[in-house]
Design an enzyme around this catalytic site. Structure first.
Site, PDB file in Angstrom:
ATOM      1  N   ASN A 119     -15.051  -0.642 -28.921  1.00 34.22           N
ATOM      2  CA  ASN A 119     -13.681  -1.091 -28.657  1.00 34.22           C
ATOM      3  C   ASN A 119     -12.704   0.088 -28.549  1.00 34.22           C
ATOM      4  O   ASN A 119     -11.879   0.134 -27.639  1.00 34.22           O
ATOM      5  CB  ASN A 119     -13.222  -2.055 -29.753  1.00 34.22           C
ATOM      6  N   THR A 164      20.879  -2.658  10.344  1.00 27.42           N
ATOM      7  CA  THR A 164      21.027  -3.618   9.239  1.00 27.42           C
ATOM      8  C   THR A 164      20.745  -4.967   9.878  1.00 27.42           C
ATOM      9  O   THR A 164      21.082  -5.182  11.058  1.00 27.42           O
ATOM     10  CB  THR A 164      22.436  -3.609   8.623  1.00 27.42           C
ATOM     11  N   HIS A 165      20.094  -5.842   9.140  1.00 25.87           N
ATOM     12  CA  HIS A 165      19.672  -7.147   9.680  1.00 25.87           C
ATOM     13  C   HIS A 165      18.794  -6.980  10.921  1.00 25.87           C
ATOM     14  O   HIS A 165      18.778  -7.843  11.786  1.00 25.87           O
ATOM     15  CB  HIS A 165      20.870  -8.040  10.013  1.00 25.87           C
ATOM     16  N   SER A 286      -8.703  -2.514  21.048  1.00 29.62           N
ATOM     17  CA  SER A 286      -9.028  -3.933  21.065  1.00 29.62           C
ATOM     18  C   SER A 286     -10.319  -4.134  21.840  1.00 29.62           C
ATOM     19  O   SER A 286     -10.573  -3.456  22.831  1.00 29.62           O
ATOM     20  CB  SER A 286      -7.887  -4.699  21.750  1.00 29.62           C
ATOM     21  N   LYS A 292      -5.003  -1.672  24.860  1.00 33.88           N
ATOM     22  CA  LYS A 292      -4.403  -1.650  23.530  1.00 33.88           C
ATOM     23  C   LYS A 292      -4.703  -0.387  22.726  1.00 33.88           C
ATOM     24  O   LYS A 292      -5.791   0.152  22.758  1.00 33.88           O
ATOM     25  CB  LYS A 292      -4.865  -2.864  22.712  1.00 33.88           C
ATOM     26  N   GLU A 299      -1.073  -1.080   9.510  1.00 33.53           N
ATOM     27  CA  GLU A 299      -1.234  -2.512   9.231  1.00 33.53           C
ATOM     28  C   GLU A 299      -2.091  -2.731   7.984  1.00 33.53           C
ATOM     29  O   GLU A 299      -1.816  -3.622   7.173  1.00 33.53           O
ATOM     30  CB  GLU A 299      -1.862  -3.221  10.429  1.00 33.53           C
ATOM     31  N   TYR A 326      -9.273  -6.759 -30.362  1.00 28.88           N
ATOM     32  CA  TYR A 326     -10.038  -6.663 -29.126  1.00 28.88           C
ATOM     33  C   TYR A 326     -10.679  -8.008 -28.773  1.00 28.88           C
ATOM     34  O   TYR A 326     -11.200  -8.709 -29.640  1.00 28.88           O
ATOM     35  CB  TYR A 326     -11.150  -5.603 -29.251  1.00 28.88           C
TER      36      TYR A 326
HETATM   37  N1  ARG Z   1     -17.424  -3.456 -21.965  1.00 35.65           N
HETATM   38  C1  ARG Z   1     -16.356  -3.651 -22.875  1.00 35.65           C
HETATM   39  C2  ARG Z   1     -14.997  -3.533 -22.186  1.00 35.65           C
HETATM   40  O1  ARG Z   1     -14.975  -3.159 -21.072  1.00 35.65           O
HETATM   41  C3  ARG Z   1     -16.392  -2.641 -23.953  1.00 35.65           C
HETATM   42  C4  ARG Z   1     -17.364  -3.014 -24.991  1.00 35.65           C
HETATM   43  C5  ARG Z   1     -16.779  -3.765 -26.098  1.00 35.65           C
HETATM   44  N2  ARG Z   1     -17.674  -4.846 -26.285  1.00 35.65           N
HETATM   45  C6  ARG Z   1     -17.803  -5.502 -27.407  1.00 35.65           C
HETATM   46  N3  ARG Z   1     -18.674  -6.414 -27.438  1.00 35.65           N
HETATM   47  N4  ARG Z   1     -17.049  -5.248 -28.440  1.00 35.65           N
HETATM   48  O2  ARG Z   1     -13.966  -3.791 -22.771  1.00 35.65           O
END
Ligand code: ARG
Length: 466
Positions: A119, A164-165, A286, A292, A299, A326
């Site tokens: 995490n 403008t416009h 094109s 063209k 674009e 997390y």
């Molecule tokens: N792959 C996870 C992410 O992208 C990170 C790993 C965390 N996974 C977990 N089971 N705590 O956030």
């Protein structure tokens, strides 16, 4: 029955409490290595910094660190050389690298994850990666700004209609118009630099969510990785992605600016306008209409703005329902972030390549400005200088324009007697203000369209880039 052998690849790092492997569809659904492998170099950098810190505080020995560092560097070299096979059963970039480290250096590899979690690891990886991406984007933005300043200097005297416009309003110089785009991109650059400060803070040390029981030195890791500071609160560090949302929002503004610019290039290149031409190598043809030549780059930049805006909505929506800390939802941040970086960086780079080669048809631009009564405001200002109140002057000029429309000519084509029929205050010198050159030259103050001011503004813009 309990599976104690734990021989499934997916179990390698977390399988202890599981009695069966993930269902195949679950494995395919939850894996992220197919896209987060892109973070490998940053993941390795973060791991080395973490391991060095662990050895510094006595959790690893110096020798253990040396072996881990060498192992990680060897893996990094193989990944860079394209000589690494990613295994989706190992879920993500982190576990692929860690598993390979353990294969390569033995059981010691399993000590790397001490005092951290995926995490805080992933939050660190994204921040490191995004910091580099921001730097690369700023480099491209500066290249495009330099290109626009170059066109502005070249076309400082070129007269075109200002709108403008979408109606002809007053004459402006082409250079002035280019510097308007440069100014927007200068603010985009400033915004990215500001956002980079908040990206550049270290989450590592937050571990899963609450911090770790090991005597870690977060400042040391921050220093080694070039972060400006550590993120104070561990719950915040692993959970929030506001830094990415800020970045995508800034990227969305860059694309919005480029999209507006594109819209003008497309219009101006249409034969109905004929103001500019772009080299063949930046256009496509094109399959049915042989004549063209289409401004497809412009674009597509306009079109790709839509997907960047879409990613912005994805990310803010991704965050809105998440309780601390997390949640796996956050895995969904990667693909939008990557696609935004690729899209915006490529778009800016292409424009930086293309813009110096824009051909400006000065005669066509001038004629378009001449036809639209674009110096009518100059005539009103002239009358004010002769003592007429502005609202009366506005009325007098309106009548003169109405007359010229009926006569099928421009204001400058009306003879003095005719003009004096609308106001006695008009004298021979009126023709000086009715010319396009006189009109632009008269707007001679900071921010005005006069060629002299365009040159001064271009010099200031160059100095700001230096
Ligand atoms: N792959 C996870 C992410 O992208 C990170 C790993 C965390 N996974 C977990 N089971 N705590 O956030």
């Amino acid at each position: 029955m309990t599976n104690t052998t734990n021989d499934h690849a997916g179990h390698q790092t977390w399988g202890g409490r599981f009695s069966e492997s993930p269902d195949a569809r679950v494995a395919a659904f939850t894996e992220s290595v197919s896209f987060d492998a892109r973070l490998a170099a940053h993941d390795i950098r973060g791991s080395i910094a973490h391991a060095r810190m662990l050895s510094n505080v006595g959790v690893l020995t110096d020798d253990e660190f040396t072996q881990i560092e060498a192992g990680l560097n060897a893996i990094g070299a193989r990944i860079a050389a394209g000589d690494f096979s990613w295994d989706p059963a190992l879920e993500d970039v982190h576990m692929n690298i860690e598993a390979r480290l353990t294969d390569d250096i033995g059981a010691l590899g399993k000590k790397l994850h001490t005092g951290r979690s995926r995490n805080d690891q992933i939050a660190t990886d994204i921040r490191l990666w995004l910091r580099d991406a921001i730097d690369a984007l700023i480099t491209e933005l500066e290249r495009l700004r330099t290109a626009l300043i170059g066109v502005a200097e070249r076309e400082a005297d070129t007269i075109m209609p200002g709108f403008t416009h979408m109606q002809v309003a007053q004459p402006v110089t082409f250079g002035h118009h280019m510097l308007a785009w440069e100014a927007m991109l200068a603010r985009d650059t400033e915004r990215l630099r500001d956002i980079r400060k908040r990206v550049n803070r270290l989450p590592l040390g937050a571990a899963a969510l609450a911090g770790t029981t090991f005597p870690i030195d977060r400042e040391m890791v921050a220093d080694e990785l070039g972060f400006d500071s550590v993120i104070d609160n561990s719950l915040d560090a692993v959970s929030d992605r506001d830094f990415a949302i800020e970045f995508v929002s800034a990227a969305s503004l860059v694309m919005t600016h480029l999209s507006r610019h594109s819209e003008e290039l497309i219009l101006w290149m249409s034969p109905a306008f004929g103001f500019i031409d772009l080299p063949d190598r930046y256009c496509t043809g094109s399959s049915i209409m042989p004549q063209k030549k289409n401004p497809d780059v412009a674009e597509l930049v306009r079109g790709k703005t839509a997907r960047v805006n879409g990613h912005l909505v994805s990310l803010i929506t991704l965050m809105k329902g998440q309780p601390l800390a997390y949640n796996r939802d956050n895995q969904e941040d990667k693909e939008p972030i990557f696609d935004v970086v690729d899209t915006v960086t490529n778009s800016v780079a292409l424009y930086a390549d293309m813009m110096p080669h824009v051909t400006v048809h000065a005669d066509v631009c001038r004629e378009a400005a001449r036809q639209g009564f674009s110096t009518a405001t100059d005539l009103a200002d002239y009358l004010v200088r002769q003592g007429v109140a502005f609202r009366d002057a506005h009325e007098i000029v309106g009548k003169s324009v109405q007359h010229a429309i009926g006569a099928g000519c421009d204001l400058a084509d009306l003879d003095l007697a005719t003009l004096r029929g609308f106001s006695e205050a008009i004298g021979e010198d009126v023709y000086e203000v009715l010319t396009l050159e006189g009109s632009v030259a008269a707007r001679n103050h900071i921010g005005g369209t006069a060629p002299a001011q365009v040159r001064a503004a271009a010099a200031r813009a160059r100095a700001a880039l230096a």
